[in-house]
Design an enzyme around this catalytic site. Structure first.
Site, mmCIF file in Angstrom:
data_model
loop_
_atom_site.group_PDB
_atom_site.id
_atom_site.type_symbol
_atom_site.label_atom_id
_atom_site.label_comp_id
_atom_site.label_asym_id
_atom_site.label_seq_id
_atom_site.Cartn_x
_atom_site.Cartn_y
_atom_site.Cartn_z
ATOM 1 N N SER A 120 0.935 -1.375 0.399
ATOM 2 C CA SER A 120 0.212 -0.217 0.096
ATOM 3 C C SER A 120 0.956 1.432 0.460
ATOM 4 O O SER A 120 0.477 2.503 -0.537
ATOM 5 C CB SER A 120 -0.836 0.188 1.348
ATOM 6 O OG SER A 120 -1.784 -1.394 0.786
ATOM 7 N N THR A 152 -1.459 4.360 3.159
ATOM 8 C CA THR A 152 -1.848 5.003 2.498
ATOM 9 C C THR A 152 -2.036 6.331 2.444
ATOM 10 O O THR A 152 -1.456 7.406 1.199
ATOM 11 C CB THR A 152 -3.600 4.153 1.846
ATOM 12 O OG1 THR A 152 -3.105 3.066 2.018
ATOM 13 C CG2 THR A 152 -4.317 4.707 1.137
HETATM 14 MG MG MG Z 1 -4.378 1.528 3.577
HETATM 15 ZN ZN ZN Z 2 -2.602 -4.610 2.468
#
Ligand code: MG
Ligand code: ZN
Length: 374
Positions: A90, A143
């Site tokens: 991510s 993220t």
């Molecule tokens: Mg994430």
């Molecule tokens: Zn993951």
């Protein structure tokens, strides 16, 4: 000077020919005009972490064959691979979106040589847009971290949190209070620091976000849990109201528009746990939010909405023994896979998200649409 075309147009319209192609072309070159009209005011980037085609399909066939995602008409696919691995994590996946650079797994907001790269949220802030993030993980998780921080290792959570006070972010909601205060690496209290610079910071859970969001003249942060927030099926309820409150707050904070990143963080965690019910409940919560965001975009035509994922998680598949609203599923991994990932776009410039392209092209497309040069 009167256009020599006007008498011709009048005759053509009399005989009902103005609908046809040659007359529309005669109105002038379409291209330069479109690019001016298509510049978005607001950008809402929605990332379903681990939301591959099979996660979307499972949501659809567990919800009477309906998803809000079906409202999108402009759909593309991105190639999710990282700089050094075919299967991304991510951190590299989000850095591709935020900086337009392929980097190595575990890197947030730095390139493959660990050099910090300016993120799209920093670009937005520099140009006077209001910025925000709403996530269902901690706010320092890979993220969101890739949009606000620059670190060679995604798990340096306290260092990532330390980039919030200087970021100018206008609105953020997510877990991870423990990385802001009572920190292990130093004695800084980031909540206190942010309050002293004008933020309203909510540091304990509150059910009704509308009651705690300040007037738009103050920036706002809400740390919803000490560590990770609960899964949706176990009681987490803030993602939708926080998204709507964020849109409202950001919309009134700058006349130049806003950039908001919303993450359905735990679709990925359902995949890692190989729990189909977890994936489906997170997917359907995210889809409901997508519907509300599209409602906003329909009423605010300068708003570009992009929905995508960083990668697929679990090698999740729906088996032949399944029926509508009764899926039988299987997994091939507790990690991620290299699948192509769908991109859904609505609003000014949405058609530019059609096709197949690198994950980094999302950044390029947004920069181009906004007229921001690198
Ligand atoms: Mg994430
Ligand atoms: Zn993951």
């Amino acid at each position: 000077m009167k256009s020599p075309l006007l008498p011709l147009l009048a005759i053509l319209s009399l005989i009902g020919l103005t609908q046809c192609h040659p007359v529309r072309v005669a109105q002038g070159p379409a291209h330069p005009q479109t690019s001016i009209q298509e510049r978005p005011t607001n950008i809402i980037l929605m990332i379903g972490d681990g939301m591959g085609i099979s996660q979307i399909t499972a949501g659809l066939y567990s919800n009477d064959n309906r998803l809000q995602l079906e409202r999108f008409k402009h759909i593309g696919l991105h190639k999710s691979h990282a700089f050094n691995k075919l299967v991304t994590d991510s951190a590299a996946g989000a850095t591709a979106f935020s900086c337009g650079k392929k980097t190595y797994n575990y890197a947030v907001g730095v390139d493959a040589d660990t050099i910090p790269c300016k993120t799209i949220m920093e670009e937005a802030k520099e140009r006077g847009l209001a910025t925000g993030m709403v996530v269902s993980s901690t706010i320092v998780h890979a993220t969101p971290a890739a949009f606000i921080a620059h670190n060679e290792y995604r798990k340096n959570y306290e260092a990532i949190a330390a980039e919030f006070p200087g970021s100018g972010i206008d609105f953020f909601v997510g877990g991870g209070l423990k990385f802001f205060q009572n920190r292990e690496s130093d004695s800084r209290d980031l909540c206190a620091e942010m309050r002293s610079s004008g933020y309203v910071i909510q540091d304990h859970f509150h059910d009704n976000i509308d009651q705690i969001v300040p007037a738009p003249n103050k920036p706002f942060g809400f740390l919803t849990a000490n560590e990770d927030p609960l899964p949706f099926e176990r009681g987490r309820s803030y993602l939708l109201p926080a998204t709507l409150a964020g849109i409202d707050h950001l919309q009134h904070r700058s006349e130049h528009g806003f950039f908001l990143m919303v993450e359905g963080s735990q679709i990925d965690w359902g995949g890692h746990a190989n729990e189909s019910a977890y994936i489906i409940s997170e997917m359907l919560e995210f889809d409901k939010i997508i519907g509300k965001v599209l409602d906003f975009a329909e009423n605010n035509p300068g708003t570009l909405v992009i929905v995508t994922a960083d990668h697929e998680t679990g090698g999740y598949s729906i088996l032949e023994s399944s029926s509508m609203n009764a899926l039988q599923t299987a997994f091939t991994t507790i990690g991620h896979t290299a699948d192509l990932i769908p991109v859904f776009a609505y609003g000014p410039g949405a058609e530019t998200f059609q096709g197949i392209y690198e994950n980094t092209a999302l950044y390029d497309k947004i920069m181009n649409l906004m007229g921001w040069s690198k």
